[in-house]
Design an enzyme around this catalytic site. Structure first.
Site, PDB file in Angstrom:
ATOM      1  CE1 TYR A 183      -4.474  -2.155   5.072  1.00  0.00           C
ATOM      2  CE2 TYR A 183      -3.367  -0.086   4.580  1.00  0.00           C
ATOM      3  CZ  TYR A 183      -3.996  -1.243   4.156  1.00  0.00           C
ATOM      4  OH  TYR A 183      -4.132  -1.485   2.810  1.00  0.00           O
ATOM      5  CB  SER A 195      -0.877   0.001   1.250  1.00  0.00           C
ATOM      6  OG  SER A 195      -1.526   1.252   1.448  1.00  0.00           O
TER       7      SER A 195
END
Length: 254
Positions: free
Chosen positions: A158, A144
């Site tokens: 995350y 990501s």
């Protein structure tokens, strides 16, 4: 049908929806035999059936990437069916929806790490064993932009998992570079998926605010990311390993 992945068997985890589902569909459209893996058997099998209906070759296997036994089982099923695994997209992941770091729970930390980081570790471990035995292969890990930069969006846990994915990717790429195994990561920006919808519903941001994170002012589609993953799984990208490729509409450029 494209020939980009012709005669290749590609495994995709997290293939029931979002980027994983789009990747499985695009890999098949590029000529691959696709093994779809997810804990969501209903949607996973439906996606495999859709590929077969369109003329592709796809098999669904239920599996939890956080379980070593499941990972070994779905990889064995893939090899039993197709004889080898030429490429793998380790895409399965879960989200964190706007939790300030000082309010993060230990349970939340453990849950995200079990899927997003341990899951990638386990998949890579057993994929690499198979690829060493067969003489090579290609691995693409789903990271990501949150694995490349800091984002003040309440996604600290995350982000930690995705930074970890980038680290695993780079280290494995170097370790196996001379053994015929390439390892890269894709780092998407803000993609319109069910995970994004969950973040929007949790009040992290509006769709307009999410799109504004990109210089282009537009959200990405799962297909945008899937096509990059397909290219990285193919021989066309043979000169690339150890890279964290941002597919982010310019988000990390400045």
């Amino acid at each position: 049908m494209s020939e980009l992945l012709a005669d290749k068997t590609v495994l995709v985890t997290g293939a029931a929806n979002g980027i994983g589902a789009a990747s499985a569909e695009r890999f098949a459209a590029h000529g691959a035999r696709v093994v779809l893996v997810d804990v969501d058997a209903d949607h996973g099998e439906a996606n495999a059936e859709a590929i077969r209906t369109a003329g592709g070759d796809a098999t669904f296997v239920r599996g939890d990437v956080s379980s070593a036994a499941d990972v070994k089982a779905f990889l064995a099923a893939a090899v039993d069916r197709y004889g080898r695994i030429d490429a793998a997209l380790n895409n399965a992941g879960i989200e964190e929806t706007g939790t300030p770091f000082h309010e993060s729970s230990e349970d939340g930390w453990d849950a995200l790490h079990a899927v997003n980081l341990k899951g990638v570790f386990l998949c890579m471990k057993y994929e690499i064993r198979q690829m060493l035995a067969q003489g090579g292969g290609t691995i693409v890990n789903m990271a990501s932009v949150a694995g490349l930069i800091g984002l003040p969006l309440g996604i600290g846990t995350y982000a930690a998992t995705k930074h970890g994915v980038v680290g695993l990717t780079r280290t494995a790429a170097i370790e196996y570079a001379r053994q015929g195994i390439r390892v890269n990561a894709v780092c998407p920006g803000v993609v319109r998926t069910a995970m994004l919808d969950s973040a929007i519903n949790a009040g992290m941001f509006t769709p307009e605010e999410a799109a504004a994170l990109h210089p282009t002012g537009a959200l990405l589609s799962p297909r945008d990311v899937a096509e990059t993953a397909a290219w990285l799984c193919s021989d066309v990208s043979g000169g690339m390993t150890g890279q964290a490729v941002a597919v982010d509409a310019g988000m990390t450029a400045g």
